[in-house]
Motif scaffolding. Structure first.
Motif, short mmCIF file in Angstrom:
data_model
loop_
_atom_site.label_atom_id
_atom_site.label_comp_id
_atom_site.label_asym_id
_atom_site.label_seq_id
_atom_site.Cartn_x
_atom_site.Cartn_y
_atom_site.Cartn_z
N ILE A 70 0.83 -1.20 0.00
CA ILE A 70 0.00 0.00 0.00
C ILE A 70 0.87 1.25 0.00
O ILE A 70 0.62 2.19 -0.75
CB ILE A 70 -0.96 0.00 1.21
CG1 ILE A 70 -1.85 -1.24 1.16
CG2 ILE A 70 -1.77 1.29 1.29
CD1 ILE A 70 -2.57 -1.54 2.45
N GLU A 71 1.89 1.25 0.86
CA GLU A 71 2.80 2.40 0.92
C GLU A 71 4.17 1.93 1.37
O GLU A 71 4.32 0.87 1.96
CB GLU A 71 2.27 3.49 1.84
CG GLU A 71 2.05 3.08 3.27
CD GLU A 71 1.33 4.15 4.10
OE1 GLU A 71 1.87 4.50 5.16
OE2 GLU A 71 0.26 4.61 3.70
N GLY A 72 5.19 2.75 1.05
CA GLY A 72 6.56 2.45 1.44
C GLY A 72 7.40 1.92 0.30
O GLY A 72 6.94 1.81 -0.84
N ARG A 73 8.64 1.60 0.63
CA ARG A 73 9.59 1.01 -0.34
C ARG A 73 10.33 -0.13 0.33
O ARG A 73 10.81 0.01 1.46
CB ARG A 73 10.59 2.06 -0.82
CG ARG A 73 10.06 3.01 -1.84
CD ARG A 73 11.15 3.88 -2.48
NE ARG A 73 12.21 4.30 -1.56
CZ ARG A 73 12.14 5.36 -0.75
NH1 ARG A 73 11.06 6.11 -0.72
NH2 ARG A 73 13.16 5.67 0.04
N ILE A 74 10.44 -1.24 -0.40
CA ILE A 74 11.13 -2.44 0.08
C ILE A 74 12.08 -2.91 -1.01
O ILE A 74 11.73 -2.89 -2.19
CB ILE A 74 10.16 -3.60 0.36
CG1 ILE A 74 9.01 -3.18 1.27
CG2 ILE A 74 10.90 -4.81 0.95
CD1 ILE A 74 7.91 -4.24 1.38
N GLY A 87 7.37 -0.92 -4.62
CA GLY A 87 6.82 0.32 -4.11
C GLY A 87 5.31 0.27 -4.06
O GLY A 87 4.68 -0.76 -4.38
N PRO A 88 4.68 1.39 -3.69
CA PRO A 88 3.23 1.45 -3.53
C PRO A 88 2.50 0.94 -4.77
O PRO A 88 2.86 1.26 -5.90
CB PRO A 88 2.95 2.94 -3.31
CG PRO A 88 4.23 3.47 -2.75
CD PRO A 88 5.32 2.68 -3.43
N GLU A 105 13.04 0.60 3.11
CA GLU A 105 13.68 1.89 2.82
C GLU A 105 12.80 3.08 3.21
O GLU A 105 13.32 4.16 3.45
CB GLU A 105 14.04 1.98 1.34
CG GLU A 105 15.13 0.98 0.96
CD GLU A 105 15.67 1.20 -0.43
OE1 GLU A 105 14.91 1.67 -1.32
OE2 GLU A 105 16.84 0.91 -0.63
N ALA A 106 11.49 2.90 3.21
CA ALA A 106 10.54 3.92 3.66
C ALA A 106 9.42 3.17 4.37
O ALA A 106 9.12 2.03 4.00
CB ALA A 106 10.00 4.71 2.46
N PRO A 107 8.83 3.74 5.41
CA PRO A 107 7.83 3.02 6.20
C PRO A 107 6.80 2.31 5.31
O PRO A 107 6.28 2.90 4.36
CB PRO A 107 7.19 4.11 7.05
CG PRO A 107 8.30 5.12 7.22
CD PRO A 107 9.02 5.11 5.89
N VAL A 108 6.53 1.06 5.66
CA VAL A 108 5.71 0.17 4.85
C VAL A 108 4.37 -0.11 5.50
O VAL A 108 4.28 -0.27 6.72
CB VAL A 108 6.47 -1.17 4.61
CG1 VAL A 108 5.55 -2.27 4.15
CG2 VAL A 108 7.59 -0.97 3.63
N ARG A 109 3.36 -0.19 4.65
CA ARG A 109 2.06 -0.75 5.02
C ARG A 109 1.67 -1.67 3.88
O ARG A 109 1.74 -1.29 2.71
CB ARG A 109 1.00 0.32 5.22
CG ARG A 109 -0.37 -0.30 5.57
CD ARG A 109 -1.40 0.77 5.80
NE ARG A 109 -1.67 0.80 7.24
CZ ARG A 109 -2.80 1.26 7.76
NH1 ARG A 109 -3.73 1.79 7.00
NH2 ARG A 109 -2.99 1.22 9.05
N LYS A 110 1.28 -2.91 4.22
CA LYS A 110 0.89 -3.87 3.19
C LYS A 110 -0.28 -4.69 3.68
O LYS A 110 -0.50 -4.83 4.89
CB LYS A 110 2.07 -4.80 2.84
CG LYS A 110 2.42 -5.79 3.96
CD LYS A 110 3.49 -6.78 3.56
CE LYS A 110 3.65 -7.85 4.63
NZ LYS A 110 4.54 -8.92 4.24
N HIS A 111 -1.03 -5.24 2.74
CA HIS A 111 -1.98 -6.30 3.02
C HIS A 111 -1.30 -7.60 2.66
O HIS A 111 -0.54 -7.66 1.68
CB HIS A 111 -3.27 -6.14 2.22
CG HIS A 111 -4.16 -5.06 2.74
ND1 HIS A 111 -4.99 -4.34 1.91
CD2 HIS A 111 -4.38 -4.60 3.98
CE1 HIS A 111 -5.67 -3.47 2.65
NE2 HIS A 111 -5.31 -3.61 3.90
N PHE A 112 -1.55 -8.64 3.43
CA PHE A 112 -0.93 -9.93 3.17
C PHE A 112 -1.98 -11.03 3.22
O PHE A 112 -3.03 -10.89 3.84
CB PHE A 112 0.20 -10.22 4.17
CG PHE A 112 -0.29 -10.39 5.60
CD1 PHE A 112 -0.73 -11.63 6.05
CD2 PHE A 112 -0.32 -9.32 6.47
CE1 PHE A 112 -1.18 -11.79 7.37
CE2 PHE A 112 -0.77 -9.46 7.77
CZ PHE A 112 -1.21 -10.70 8.22
#
Length: 117
Positions: A70-74, A87-88, A105-112
């Motif tokens: 949803i948001e952030g970078r991994i 990314g998002p 790398e930037a705060p993450v929010r994800k659905h899993f």
């Protein structure tokens, strides 16, 4: 039949904050919050929301996971493999047996969605 479709609410006030099984901090002081918001009727699948702060974990996967970021970078780098930048809006899957790093790398929010059986 309405119980056959589950819409995620906003995550609740009490997430799990311990690092996931098989995840070890290797750089920085990343933190994570996990909300398991749904379990399938037969108990074989869990799904929910996960958040993480910057830093790096080494992760070992026992189960299949589908992710919608949803948001952030991994940057996910399999041991001995090439990095995958996400990314998002990205959707991706991680297969059981994966071993490698998750660099937030930037705060993450994800659905899993994780298949347990």
């Amino acid at each position: 039949m309405s119980d056959m479709v589950f819409r995620f609410p906003e995550p609740g006030p009490e997430p799990m904050t311990a690092d996931l099984d098989g995840w070890t901090k290797v750089e920085g002081e990343p933190g994570m919050k996990t909300w398991v918001q749904h379990t399938s009727i037969d108990g074989s699948v869990i799904s929910g929301t996960w958040e993480a702060t910057p830093g790096t974990w080494h992760a070992s996967y026992k189960f299949y996971e589908f992710v919608h970021l949803i948001e952030g970078r991994i940057v996910i780098t399999p041991d001995g493999g090439a990095p995958v930048m996400l990314g998002p809006g990205d959707g991706f899957a991680v297969e059981p047996g994966f071993e490698g790093t998750w660099k937030i790398e930037a705060p993450v929010r994800k659905h899993f969605c994780i298949k347990l059986k």
